[in-house]
Write an enzyme that holds these catalytic residues in place. Sequence first.
Site, PDB file in Angstrom:
ATOM      1  N   GLU A  30      -3.875   1.665  -7.376  1.00  0.00           N
ATOM      2  CA  GLU A  30      -4.325   2.814  -6.593  1.00  0.00           C
ATOM      3  C   GLU A  30      -3.436   4.018  -6.879  1.00  0.00           C
ATOM      4  O   GLU A  30      -2.362   4.155  -6.286  1.00  0.00           O
ATOM      5  CB  GLU A  30      -4.241   2.499  -5.096  1.00  0.00           C
ATOM      6  CG  GLU A  30      -5.115   1.360  -4.646  1.00  0.00           C
ATOM      7  CD  GLU A  30      -5.449   1.478  -3.166  1.00  0.00           C
ATOM      8  OE1 GLU A  30      -6.636   1.614  -2.849  1.00  0.00           O
ATOM      9  OE2 GLU A  30      -4.528   1.462  -2.330  1.00  0.00           O
ATOM     10  N   HIS A  89       0.858  -1.195   0.000  1.00  0.00           N
ATOM     11  CA  HIS A  89       0.000   0.000   0.000  1.00  0.00           C
ATOM     12  C   HIS A  89       0.892   1.242   0.000  1.00  0.00           C
ATOM     13  O   HIS A  89       1.948   1.253   0.639  1.00  0.00           O
ATOM     14  CB  HIS A  89      -0.918   0.014   1.226  1.00  0.00           C
ATOM     15  CG  HIS A  89      -1.967   1.075   1.130  1.00  0.00           C
ATOM     16  ND1 HIS A  89      -1.698   2.400   1.414  1.00  0.00           N
ATOM     17  CD2 HIS A  89      -3.265   1.029   0.736  1.00  0.00           C
ATOM     18  CE1 HIS A  89      -2.800   3.115   1.203  1.00  0.00           C
ATOM     19  NE2 HIS A  89      -3.763   2.308   0.792  1.00  0.00           N
TER      20      HIS A  89
HETATM   21  P1  PGA Z   1      -9.861   5.777  -0.239  1.00  0.00           P
HETATM   22  O1  PGA Z   1      -8.621   4.810   0.116  1.00  0.00           O
HETATM   23  O2  PGA Z   1     -10.961   4.892  -0.756  1.00  0.00           O
HETATM   24  O3  PGA Z   1     -10.215   6.431   1.044  1.00  0.00           O
HETATM   25  O4  PGA Z   1      -9.372   6.729  -1.294  1.00  0.00           O
HETATM   26  C1  PGA Z   1      -8.249   3.736  -0.701  1.00  0.00           C
HETATM   27  C2  PGA Z   1      -7.038   3.033  -0.142  1.00  0.00           C
HETATM   28  O5  PGA Z   1      -6.097   3.697   0.327  1.00  0.00           O
HETATM   29  O6  PGA Z   1      -6.963   1.787  -0.172  1.00  0.00           O
END
Ligand code: PGA
Length: 247
Positions: free
Chosen positions: A165, A96
């Site tokens: 992401e 992450h």
């Molecule tokens: P968010 O976070 O949906 O609050 O943008 C996603 C994540 O960091 O996995």
Amino acid sequence: MRYFIGNWKMFGIPKSLSILNRINKYYSKDKNRNKYKVIITPPYTLIESYSRHFRNKRISIGSQNCYQKEQFSSNTAAISPYMLKSVGAKYTLVGHSDNRGEGDSDSMLKDKVRYAIKNNLKVVFCIGENKKEKKNKKTLIVLKRQLRNVLEKKFNKNNIIVAYEPIWSIGTGKIPTANELKKTTIHIKKVLNGIFKKTSPAVLYGGSVDGSNIGMFKEIREIDGFLIGGASKTSKKFIDIIKNYYR
Ligand code: PGA
């Protein structure tokens, strides 16, 4: 199969279980329930009790991270894949951007993936470009490097899910355009096809997903599911995403 993964980050205490009970209730009765999986990654402190509670229920519990050593070691505050498996976790996020930002290198991430799989955890491997890389049109190069530096053919693709992401999208309310996202997802799958020899793990999108923008994401059939932060902390917001996806 689609995935709806709720990443709680630093949120949750024992009584927050009621949020998951409400989600599980909806999930168990939903006529579309066999088309998707719901996985929640609470903080370490809740993994054991929540895993026990949901052992024979539909929701699966995972971890937000794991340490890059397999079993036991002398690293203070570290939690290994073996320890996570022993308390019932079925999945773990790896890479992450929060943890990359705190110093997780590609070689550490490779060890995390390797040891997680060895201990029968499925890995949700997170990748994503930052704002500057996007601005400089480096997105596709960055993603390819992040994938190739860590994933290997010998990791069975059935044990891996990739979550794209974009860092600039996490928690900001900003999302890529449908065109951009389609192009990026196809690129990711192409790179994965190269690594895993003509087959790709599932590829999810994460970053500001909520019940009101899920309709746009749904149109991009290449996206196999979602990693959801903010909107996974209340049952209503999380259920709205699933409802609107299958509307
Ligand atoms: P968010 O976070 O949906 O609050 O943008 C996603 C994540 O960091 O996995």
